[in-house]
Structures are given as C-alpha cells and as structure tokens.
Design an enzyme around this catalytic site. Sequence first.
Site, short mmCIF file in Angstrom:
data_model
loop_
_atom_site.label_atom_id
_atom_site.label_comp_id
_atom_site.label_asym_id
_atom_site.label_seq_id
_atom_site.Cartn_x
_atom_site.Cartn_y
_atom_site.Cartn_z
CG ASP A 1 -3.53 -11.33 8.39
OD1 ASP A 1 -4.72 -11.19 8.07
OD2 ASP A 1 -2.68 -10.43 8.25
CD GLU B 1 -5.93 -5.76 7.89
OE1 GLU B 1 -6.12 -4.53 7.84
OE2 GLU B 1 -5.40 -6.33 8.88
#
Length: 409
Positions: A97, A162
């Site tokens: 991400d 994350e």
Amino acid sequence: MQRLCAPLRGEVQKLRAEMVETLCALVSRPAVSPGDGGKGEMEKAAWLEKKIVELGFGPCERYDLPDEANPLVVRPNLVVRIPGREPGRLWFVTHLDVVPEGDRGLWSGDPFVPRVTEERIYGRGSNDNGQEVAASLYAAVALKRLGLTPRREICLCFVADEEMGSVHGIRHLLDRNLFSPEDLLVVPDGGNERGDFIEIAEKSILWMQFTVQGVQVHAGMPQLGRNACRAANAFSVALDEALHAAFPEEDILFDPPVSTFEPTKRGANVSNVNTVPGREVFCFDCRVLPSVPLESVLSVVDEVRRRIEERYGVSVRTEFLQKEQAAMPTSREAPVVRCLEDALRVVLNVEPRVGGIGGGTCAAYFRTRGIPAVVWAREADNAHQPDEYAEISHLLDEALVFALLMAEA
C-alpha cells in the site's frame, strides 16, 4: 560474505533493467487504502503474484482479509517461500500500500505514471515501499540465476495496510502464527541515504486529543461564560511542563534520547474576535521511551486535567487517536542484527550504527510478540512527499545486501 559479494554484485547489475521495469509497474498500479479513498492493493498484488511466477518462484500463499469498513474490498497478503539448505527462516516483509498523492499540483507529473531518469524512478510509492519490494524479490532472482541455494528458507512477505495500522496486513499474519521467535526478520521500511543505520527499537506512541468544554458568551461579558480557550491554553502549558518533569529518563539508543511530549494540532473555535469560545480542541503527540509505561504517562495527564477542570470550571474529554506501548528493543546481539551488520560492511563499506527511532514501523508488532526484527533500507528521505523517488543505485545496493543475507545469514 566477502567471497560471494563480487558474483552477486555482477548478477544484480545485470538485473538492473528488469528491476527498474518492475518498480515502474508497481508504481503504475495505485494501492491507496480504502480508508484514504483508494481501492486497496488487489490490482498491485495480482500483478506481483503473476510476476513472481514468471520469475520461477511460487506458487504464492495468500492470506487475504476483507476490509470490514468496505465489504467489497479484500486486502491481499502474499508469502513466497524459497527452500534453504539448513533449518531456519529469514523473512523480508515489505508493504504494497501507498499513501495518497496529496495535491497533484505539487507534482511534476502524474504521481502514478512512473518517470525514469538515469538515476531515479519518480512516482508515488517508488520509495515507500516499492524500492524494497523490488529489491527483496530480485535478490532472490540473483541467487537463483547463479545457482545458489539460500542458507535458510527465504520468506518474501508482501503485505497490505501498513500505512493505516496493519490490521489487514502484518497483524493479521501474526494472528495466523506465521512467524516464530527463532526466525530472522528484516523489515526494509526505513533508513537513511548512507545505509549505515539499523533500527532495533521504537518509542511508544501516544496521540491524545483534548476537548475542553466551557460556556460561549459575548467577549464584552466574559464573567457570564467559561472561556475554553483560556482553559485549553493553561492545560496545554501545564501538561507540557508536568510530563517533561515526570519523565526525564534518557536512553542513548534513541535520537533524541528522551521521551518527547509535543502540543501539535489545534482546532478552529469561533469565527469572530468578540466571542469567548465555549469549546476548544487540541492534540499532543507523545513519543515515549520503551522503559516508561504509558499508564504512568496517563496518570500525569489525569492529574493535570483534574486541576484544570477545577480551576477553570470546564470539562475536558480525552480521546486516544493512537496508543501503542513499545516493545523492548531487539537485542544488539541478535543474529539478524549481526548478519545485517556484516553485509553492510561488505557491500557499502560502512560501519553500521544501531539505534532506535521515535516513529513507528510494523516491526513493532513483531517485537511485541517476542520476535526480533530489524528495520533497514538505503533510501532517500522523500517518502510521502510530492515527486517521491527511488534512487536506482539504492535499489541495487539493497538487492545486493538482501542477496548476501539470503545466501549466508
């Protein structure tokens, strides 16, 4: 490690064009969290899974998790295992991400259309964490093409979420018991330009938002109200002084070596000058040494809050925007630390520095479970910024360091 450095360096150099192409492909597939207005990581994960198979690895293990807040979105996590010649496992954990691009007007081009120069790859996610996704994957490719078997089983882990708390990523995988305290674990999600810093510890993070409630009145008749602005100002100053006085401990592992207690965000109150505010909102960002229990910090906060409420006749509501008690540091003597130090000496010709940071990475979740983890990368300091970029030389250096760890750690 020294004897393998030259052949691995040569192989990594041969892979330069492929690595750049792969990093560009990752950048061109936005993976912004649904919580930040994006569609998640699935498109990027699907492309990466296909690439992994093309490179001769896999099949990938999938540990996907639906996004509770967005039921139509599934958050993907991939694990690739490469057999070793001895018992044990070495993990490389990177994240798929990225943060949103922010103001596109501050970018030189489309954030998700990679731009390549002789030295750099520009685009959102190129630095954080695409560089390390590519480096860890092609480190394994370098070993494979040289016919080298890793010392331990290599586990390449590509995770979701994350940037938004790791609930659908690392924390999900930890709940699945994929990791063991005997594992060697590298989280390449932070570092410096020289590549000489190994992070083994993080401070506790405590983000608090205070809402001071008074009574709003005309500024010409202040005695009829209770000025929330004045009470909030007094509270902020008193809390700042009390926390610093209560927790003066130092730990030279960190820079700065003390706990920090910073008043930060302040919300808007009234729109005109001649009104006494009846409500004031402000925040504190506290980064606390691991040796200091957060409950002790909260006791001080509570005591100061009670004094302010009594003195100014207001009420104060406390909200915790983030509250993470830090785990104890990874030992300086842990095998993963020693092996990484050796690799950095050989590849970068530096004397590694070992220490802690005030920020947070997902390595903290491993340490909380008693799993020694290190954070290392050689990267430019431009994550989350406009015109984010990865240095190609850093990408190659990381791949070589990872390849040496795979071969010898």
